[in-house]
Design an enzyme around this catalytic site. Structure first.
Site, mmCIF file in Angstrom:
data_model
loop_
_atom_site.group_PDB
_atom_site.id
_atom_site.type_symbol
_atom_site.label_atom_id
_atom_site.label_comp_id
_atom_site.label_asym_id
_atom_site.label_seq_id
_atom_site.Cartn_x
_atom_site.Cartn_y
_atom_site.Cartn_z
ATOM 1 N N ASP A 39 -19.763 -4.645 32.381
ATOM 2 C CA ASP A 39 -18.438 -5.156 32.313
ATOM 3 C C ASP A 39 -18.473 -6.806 32.974
ATOM 4 O O ASP A 39 -18.926 -7.220 33.828
ATOM 5 C CB ASP A 39 -17.464 -4.305 33.363
ATOM 6 C CG ASP A 39 -15.958 -4.531 33.139
ATOM 7 O OD1 ASP A 39 -15.599 -5.596 33.141
ATOM 8 O OD2 ASP A 39 -15.556 -3.467 33.157
ATOM 9 N N THR A 78 -10.750 -5.349 29.430
ATOM 10 C CA THR A 78 -11.735 -4.344 29.740
ATOM 11 C C THR A 78 -11.329 -3.162 28.610
ATOM 12 O O THR A 78 -12.144 -2.685 27.989
ATOM 13 C CB THR A 78 -11.789 -3.721 30.989
ATOM 14 O OG1 THR A 78 -12.239 -4.576 31.847
ATOM 15 C CG2 THR A 78 -12.581 -2.629 31.242
ATOM 16 N N LYS A 160 -15.021 2.507 36.151
ATOM 17 C CA LYS A 160 -13.606 2.618 35.696
ATOM 18 C C LYS A 160 -13.271 3.565 34.713
ATOM 19 O O LYS A 160 -13.765 3.831 33.780
ATOM 20 C CB LYS A 160 -13.192 1.191 35.114
ATOM 21 C CG LYS A 160 -13.672 -0.171 35.801
ATOM 22 C CD LYS A 160 -13.042 -1.372 35.150
ATOM 23 C CE LYS A 160 -13.613 -2.440 35.936
ATOM 24 N NZ LYS A 160 -13.183 -3.941 34.998
ATOM 25 N N ASP A 161 -12.160 4.283 34.917
ATOM 26 C CA ASP A 161 -11.561 5.380 34.169
ATOM 27 C C ASP A 161 -11.460 4.679 32.741
ATOM 28 O O ASP A 161 -11.927 5.485 31.663
ATOM 29 C CB ASP A 161 -10.121 5.894 34.744
ATOM 30 C CG ASP A 161 -9.137 4.879 35.058
ATOM 31 O OD1 ASP A 161 -9.285 3.808 34.330
ATOM 32 O OD2 ASP A 161 -8.118 5.417 35.738
ATOM 33 N N ASP A 291 -18.105 -7.283 36.883
ATOM 34 C CA ASP A 291 -16.819 -7.673 36.797
ATOM 35 C C ASP A 291 -16.125 -7.717 38.015
ATOM 36 O O ASP A 291 -15.503 -8.957 38.224
ATOM 37 C CB ASP A 291 -15.947 -6.479 36.033
ATOM 38 C CG ASP A 291 -14.572 -6.899 35.399
ATOM 39 O OD1 ASP A 291 -14.437 -7.851 34.831
ATOM 40 O OD2 ASP A 291 -13.560 -6.446 35.980
ATOM 41 N N HIS A 295 -14.537 -11.470 39.304
ATOM 42 C CA HIS A 295 -13.226 -11.495 39.578
ATOM 43 C C HIS A 295 -13.312 -12.355 41.056
ATOM 44 O O HIS A 295 -12.213 -13.219 41.265
ATOM 45 C CB HIS A 295 -12.454 -10.236 39.658
ATOM 46 C CG HIS A 295 -12.020 -10.032 38.172
ATOM 47 N ND1 HIS A 295 -11.321 -10.886 37.339
ATOM 48 C CD2 HIS A 295 -12.391 -8.739 37.463
ATOM 49 C CE1 HIS A 295 -11.107 -10.049 36.128
ATOM 50 N NE2 HIS A 295 -11.639 -8.976 36.019
ATOM 51 N N ASP A 336 -18.001 -5.775 27.491
ATOM 52 C CA ASP A 336 -16.378 -5.629 27.085
ATOM 53 C C ASP A 336 -15.806 -6.664 26.694
ATOM 54 O O ASP A 336 -14.881 -6.872 26.101
ATOM 55 C CB ASP A 336 -15.813 -4.574 27.932
ATOM 56 C CG ASP A 336 -15.704 -5.240 29.231
ATOM 57 O OD1 ASP A 336 -16.635 -5.994 29.904
ATOM 58 O OD2 ASP A 336 -14.723 -4.695 30.017
HETATM 59 ZN ZN ZN Z 1 -13.978 -5.592 31.746
#
Ligand code: ZN
Length: 544
Positions: A39, A78, A160-161, A291, A295, A336
């Site tokens: 990610d 994402t 992540k879901d 990711d 961030h 992604d």
């Molecule tokens: Zn992402």
């Protein structure tokens, strides 16, 4: 940390067979396809760190590598990004235009819809939701494999879901993702593998202990320059990814998170005997820590350096585990979306146009000014700083036209805005074709457009404008149509095949048909946006 991961793997694989059968000679289709998404792993990071990798990412770099892969659409988030990886389609076809869109016809008070939720489930909201695959309009590779070969298994493991849902689709056999506390699933009617409880217990113990800071090698310590963030005064850039005991947010933004995801994935391979069934199996793994690190600290500092070098080791351990399992597997690696570094750090490095977005560009602030100008009550505009902006449903008829015209003019007049389009403008052009490097902003917007879900206006900020003002939680993000967010690596690896470095620009939508060709899986309806890539791991693409 590496030792902990190895220990976790050793515990998971305690009863693994020691015998390693010889591999068949390609191009016999592999028995297990492992698709790894990292990610926020931009091609910029790939290019920069590739010489530093020595383990798993170095090995995957010895496959067929496209350093100019593109998440070709405009809204580089994402959910849309993951939706392209295994469907062969762009977001305009998958229907996953963004992480969140607005549906003003919903009866619940929250009109936002999370991309991987069922908004009709009673008592839910877009932030407290029931996970669902219902918004994904197309089948995934795993769905197609199961339709062709009923014995095939379709498994996804993710931080992540939304990544797990978009990579596995509608017919997953197992799908597990982190919910902030433990790995959970949205599927019912499937036996829960025993490894889930073991993995959750191991992760709980890891989380309960403090996370030690990592020891930066010289390549990372030379990046350790403290940066003070506008908005919060927070200082980042020289961290070591240490965290306090029980700090779940810090855990998420550390290599321990990816190690846990990979350990669970390894456990699934073992317990489900993936790659040893009557038909090929698919294991999708989405690794989310990169990711969260991006961030929280931006992708240009010591923190990201430590994360990526640790991730290289962790993926190396995971591939070694697969080697020891004796399964004939192939790997595809991509991302992604990419990411944009902190404007404060970019400016210090000479990117003079880098800046945080003007707060006056928020849809709320814009809508308020337009409402005053046109003597309209209410919120008028709903949305964020960029991307899809919606006209409130209370604004009707001639007022709606006036709001649209005024908003387009106001957005376009702003010095930080590159383009603003009406939905009508986007809808009327043909879906883009040809190399994703040559598309206009309008074509990129078209690749992100869905008539039911897209905004009334799509706003694109100029390059290096960071759409985050309040920096106490997140300092940097992605989501733009610029190449730092669009360009991602795409690598295919299988044991025994020679390296091939490819410069041609391809799309992440090309991954699925390429893997399908490798498996000998014919792609019937529905037609897809991507194309099979020739000369990948001895692949022979079907005639077009
Ligand atoms: Zn992402």
């Amino acid at each position: 940390m590496r030792l902990k991961f190895l220990a976790a793997l050793a515990a998971l694989s305690a009863n693994a067979s020691a015998a390693t059968p010889p591999l068949p000679v390609p191009p016999t289709p592999p028995r297990l396809l492992v698709v790894i998404s990292i990610d926020q792993f931009s091609a910029d990071l790939w290019d920069e760190y590739r010489p530093q990798f020595t383990r798993g990412l170095a090995r995957l770099g010895m496959g067929t590598v496209f350093r100019n892969g593109y998440q070709s659409h405009a809204a580089t988030e994402t959910c849309p990004g993951h939706s392209t990886l295994l469907t062969g389609d762009r977001p305009s076809t998958t229907g996953i235009i963004s992480n969140m869109w607005l549906d003003q016809s919903l009866s619940r008070s929250d009109k936002f819809v999370y991309c991987a939720e069922d908004p009709l489930a009673p008592g839910t909201s877009s932030t407290s939701y029931k996970v669902s695959d219902k918004h994904l309009r197309v089948p995934t590779l795993g769905d197609r494999m199961k339709a062709a070969w009923p014995g095939s298994r379709n498994v996804a493991i993710s931080g992540k879901d939304r990544a797990a849902v978009m990579m596995s689709g509608h017919r997953a056999d197992q799908r597990w993702y982190w919910n902030g506390n433990q790995f959970v699933t949205d599927l019912s009617g499937h036996t829960t593998p025993q490894v889930v409880a073991r993995a959750n217990a191991a992760v709980a113990a890891m989380l309960a202990a403090p996370g030690e800071g990592l020891q930066p090698p010289p390549f990372c310590s030379q990046k350790a320059q403290p940066v003070t963030l506008e908005g919060s005064g927070k200082v980042v850039g020289a961290g070591t990814l240490a965290r306090a005991a029980g700090d779940a947010t810090g855990f998420r933004a550390s290599p321990q998170f990816d190690a846990s995801t990979l350990a669970l994935a390894a456990g699934m391979v073992q317990e489900m005997n993936l790659g040893r069934g009557s038909s090929p199996d698919l294991l999708a793994v989405s690794l989310s820590a990169t990711d969260y690190v991006g961030h929280t600290y931006g992708p240009g500092g010591q923190e990201m350096c430590l994360q990526l070098l640790e991730l290289d080791r962790e993926i190396g351990d995971f591939l070694s585990f697969l080697d020891r399992s004796g399964v004939d597997y192939a790997v595809a690696l991509s991302a992604d979306h990419g990411g944009l570094d902190l404007p404060e750090r970019l400016r210090a490095r000479g990117v003079t146009d880098a800046a945080r977005v003007d707060p006056a560009l928020s849809a709320t602030a814009m809508g308020k000014r337009i409402g005053q100008k046109l003597s309209l009550a209410g919120p008028v505009l709903i949305g964020d700083f960029s991307g899809d902006v919606y006209i409130d449903q209370s604004v009707r008829g001639a007022d709606r036209t006036r709001v649209l015209t005024t908003a387009l003019a106001d957005y376009r007049a702003h010095t930080q805005v590159a383009a603003a389009y009406s939905r009508e403008q986007i809808a009327k052009i043909a879906p883009p074709s040809g190399r994703p490097t040559g598309w206009t902003l309008l074509q990129k917007a078209r690749a992100s457009f869905d008539p039911e879900r897209s905004g009334d206006i799509v706003v694109m900020l100029k390059p290096h404008i960071m759409p985050i003002v309040e920096t106490s939680r997140y300092a940097a993000t992605h989501g733009s149509p610029w190449d730092y967010d669009r360009r991602v690596p795409i690598a295919f690896w299988r044991k025994g095949l020679s390296p091939s470095a490819r410069e041609d620009a391809v799309e992440t939508a090309d991954i699925m048909p390429t893997l399908a060709a490798m498996l000998g899986l014919p792609l019937g309806a529905p037609a897809i946006d991507g194309r099979c890539l020739d000369n990948v791991l001895g692949n022979v693409c079907p005639a077009r």
